[in-house]
Structures are given as C-alpha cells and as structure tokens.
Design a protein around this motif. Structure first.
Motif, mmCIF file in Angstrom:
data_model
loop_
_atom_site.group_PDB
_atom_site.id
_atom_site.type_symbol
_atom_site.label_atom_id
_atom_site.label_comp_id
_atom_site.label_asym_id
_atom_site.label_seq_id
_atom_site.Cartn_x
_atom_site.Cartn_y
_atom_site.Cartn_z
ATOM 1 N N CYS A 299 0.830 -1.207 0.000
ATOM 2 C CA CYS A 299 0.000 0.000 0.000
ATOM 3 C C CYS A 299 0.863 1.254 0.000
ATOM 4 O O CYS A 299 0.541 2.244 -0.669
ATOM 5 N N ASP A 302 1.902 1.977 -3.303
ATOM 6 C CA ASP A 302 0.756 2.511 -4.056
ATOM 7 C C ASP A 302 0.567 4.006 -3.829
ATOM 8 O O ASP A 302 -0.156 4.667 -4.569
ATOM 9 N N ARG A 304 -0.323 5.006 -0.539
ATOM 10 C CA ARG A 304 -1.325 5.069 0.514
ATOM 11 C C ARG A 304 -0.654 4.897 1.878
ATOM 12 O O ARG A 304 0.427 4.306 1.958
ATOM 13 N N PRO A 309 3.332 7.874 -4.001
ATOM 14 C CA PRO A 309 4.369 6.841 -3.942
ATOM 15 C C PRO A 309 5.752 7.470 -4.026
ATOM 16 O O PRO A 309 5.910 8.567 -4.572
ATOM 17 N N GLU A 316 8.775 0.666 -9.712
ATOM 18 C CA GLU A 316 7.909 -0.225 -10.487
ATOM 19 C C GLU A 316 8.161 -1.696 -10.178
ATOM 20 O O GLU A 316 7.208 -2.445 -9.900
ATOM 21 N N HIS A 319 6.925 -2.395 -6.613
ATOM 22 C CA HIS A 319 5.465 -2.372 -6.579
ATOM 23 C C HIS A 319 4.894 -3.678 -7.141
ATOM 24 O O HIS A 319 4.025 -4.316 -6.532
ATOM 25 N N TRP A 323 2.876 -6.689 -4.776
ATOM 26 C CA TRP A 323 1.498 -7.062 -5.081
ATOM 27 C C TRP A 323 1.415 -8.461 -5.687
ATOM 28 O O TRP A 323 0.452 -9.197 -5.440
ATOM 29 N N ARG A 358 -9.456 -4.222 -6.541
ATOM 30 C CA ARG A 358 -8.217 -3.947 -7.249
ATOM 31 C C ARG A 358 -8.139 -4.787 -8.527
ATOM 32 O O ARG A 358 -7.766 -4.281 -9.597
ATOM 33 N N GLN A 363 -5.731 -3.629 -11.747
ATOM 34 C CA GLN A 363 -4.459 -3.258 -11.133
ATOM 35 C C GLN A 363 -3.633 -4.476 -10.774
ATOM 36 O O GLN A 363 -4.150 -5.546 -10.559
#
Length: 363
Positions: A299, A302, A304, A309, A316, A319, A323, A358, A363
């Motif tokens: 998160c 992201d 958040r 970010p 990248e 991230h 996830w 998501r 995403q």
C-alpha cells in the motif's frame, strides 16, 4: 530514614514496590497486565480532595520542595511533611531539568537515601515518582533492581526508570531487560533510551525484538531503523526468520506512523531495505502477520494511505513484486483461512474486498 522525622506510611500496608514485586512474581518475564494498574493508591486518588492549584509547571513546584527539604538542618527535615506536600499536586513523570538541578544541589548521599526510602516505602504514587526522580540523578549500581522493579509499572514509572538506567553500569543490558517486560508507553521509553545509547551490543535485540506489534511502536520505529543496521542485516543471505519478521514489522510500522515518528520517507535506506525484505520474505511460508506487513508495504508503494508513492528508480519492480507476492495462491489463502480472532477476520474480510476491487480495476 534516621535523619528525618515523621512517618511516610498511610494506613494502606501496600507500597508501590511491594505491589510491583507481587506482580512480577505472578507474571514473570512478561509485561504486566494494564502496566500494573490499578495501583495501591487508586481509591485514595479517586476520592482525594485536591488543592486548588495542582500544577507543577516543568517541575518548578517539585524542585522548590527538594530545595526546601535539603536546605533545612538534618535534624529538622520532616519527611512526613514532604510526603504530604508531594501527594497534593500533579507531579510530572519525567525528570525535568529544574528537578535534576535541585537534586544535584543536595548532598548526593542524602539525596540517594531519600530516593531509596521513598521508592521502597511510599504507598502513594507521587512520593514514589519523587523517589524515582532522585534515583535517576544520584542512584548507583546498588539501585538497579529497585529501579527496574518499579519501572515495570511502566506507564507511570517507565520514563524515570529508563532515564535512571541510562546513566548506570550495564545500561544497555538493563534497559533491554526492562523493554522486554514492558508494553505501550513504557516500552517506548525503554526502546528510545536504548537507541540513544548507540551501543552495538544492542543491535541483535533491536533487529529482532524492539517492535512488539503495539500501535505505539510508531513512536520509536524510526529510532530503531537509524540506530540498528537494518538495511545491512536484512540483506545478509543468512538472515534468520526472527530478523526477517521483525524487519517486516518495523518497515510496515514506518509506512503508517506519520505524525508519531519518522517514516519510510525519512529513512534513507528505505528502498534498499524494502527490496531485500521482499527477497527474504518471499522465501518463507506465509502467515497472517507476514501478510499484514507485506500488505502495508504494498500500500505504501501505491501511495497510501495519504502520500504519493516514492520517487524511486526501483519503484515499479518493487510495486509489482509486493502485489504479485500477495496474489500468489499460498499467500492469498492466508486471508481466507484467517480465523484467530474476530479482529483478524474483520481485517481479512476488508482486505479480500479491496483485492477484489483492485483486480476488477485491472491493477
């Protein structure tokens, strides 16, 4: 105290020291329930008729009482009067500079004798606080056990205990002993004191034990990240599970603790630490605690809960990596199996809903 007149003992037979000792025997080597509350004087404090002015602005009132007590001839010092006066206002639980200066103006041996007497025999909170403040300035190695024991009543006495132990022999080991047996604010005080010592002997503990999952860990997580070689330790191929899990706890705390202490934004090794943590945690079997750490960091990447970010060259792939790990069947199954308690189930349900949203959004 042979040099002073009067008795410090109200009707209650239980001193704070006795109270702490009894709890230690009942709950050895773990934080005391409710930080040792209720205290022996709980009923008296609740029913007490306080003076009109209860303030102790930055220790001014306490320092005045200390000066008055020690300026009197030894044979005229009335400890019972001092006790009654200290009980009558809101004494601070920190060692204000004015209080420390007043203690240093007194004869060290006499101040130490008074501190030991109050810490061991007081049945009210405020005189016990004063005793701990005296020992924080003039205590010796002989007082360590007394300081640690009362320090276990950590919400009130943890700060003074940590301040006292910092200046005594074997400070790192003694503070770690206290930190391992405290939670909440008491743990904050002890861990911050350990970090301030900057002793490499504390690294093993800071890398594996400092964070215990309490929300107040946010008060010291940044201190730990700066004091211990977190980014180097998590990069080591032989990093053990305790270190890996604690690193996840620490980094995930740094992801959400804005307003409490420093965050991942301020921690200069964040990018490196997140990359190595992902590599290490991916090789371990998932569980709910590990999932929660990885989720918080995903998160963060992201942007958040409330910041964009980070502008990292590796953003990248990091991230994607975080996830993707959460989406693997073995990790995803942790959410559907979460049933330890109602709070865990509620968190898992919310997280599953967010994952579905998501995925629906591509995403």
């Amino acid at each position: 105290m042979s040099a002073s007149t009067g008795s410090t003992q109200p009707n209650s037979p239980t001193t704070f020291y006795q109270h702490a000792l009894a709890l230690v025997h009942r709950y050895p080597d773990v934080p005391l329930p409710r930080d040792g509350e209720p205290y022996p004087d709980a009923d008296r404090r609740r029913n007490r008729v306080w003076s009109a002015d209860r303030s102790d602005d930055q220790g001014a009132r306490t320092s005045r009482l200390i000066d008055e007590f020690f300026s009197a001839p030894t044979e005229h010092r009335d400890i019972a009067r001092l006790y009654r006066e200290v009980v009558d206002y809101d004494i601070g639980i920190a060692l204000w500079p004015s209080i420390a200066a007043a203690i240093r103006r007194a004869d060290p041996g006499q101040a130490r004798e008074l501190g030991r007497h109050l810490a061991r025999t007081s049945t009210d909170q405020n005189p016990t606080v004063l005793g701990m403040a005296l020992l924080a300035v003039v205590g010796t190695e002989d007082d360590i056990s007394l300081i640690q024991t009362i320090g276990l009543l950590s919400d009130t006495f943890g700060l003074l205990a940590s301040q006292a132990l910092t200046r005594l022999p074997d400070a790192t080991a003694n503070l770690i002993w206290l930190a391992d047996r405290t939670a909440g604010w008491g743990r904050v005080y002890a861990v911050c004191a350990i970090c301030e010592l900057a002793d490499p002997a504390a690294d093993w503990w800071l890398l594996r034990r400092a964070c215990d999952g309490h929300h107040l860990n946010g008060e010291f997580a940044y201190n730990v990240a700066c004091a211990a070689p977190v980014h180097d330790a998590i990069a080591a191929p032989d990093a053990d599970e305790a270190l890996i899990d604690h690193t996840g706890n620490l980094l995930s705390t740094l992801a959400w603790c804005d307003g409490m202490g420093g965050t991942l934004w301020e921690y200069v090794h964040s990018e490196q630490a997140l990359a190595h943590y992902l590599s290490r945690i991916s090789a371990l079997p998932p569980n709910l605690v590990r999932y929660q750490s990885v989720w918080a960091l995903a998160c963060f990447l992201d942007g958040r809960p409330n910041v964009p970010p980070p502008n990292w060259a590796t953003l990248e792939p990091l991230h994607t990596g975080y996830w993707s790990l959460l989406a693997t069947p073995t990790w995803h199954s942790v959410l559907t199996a979460a049933s330890d308690n109602e709070r865990s189930r509620e968190w898992a349900t919310r997280t599953l809903g967010e994952l579905r949203r998501r995925q629906a959004g591509g995403q």
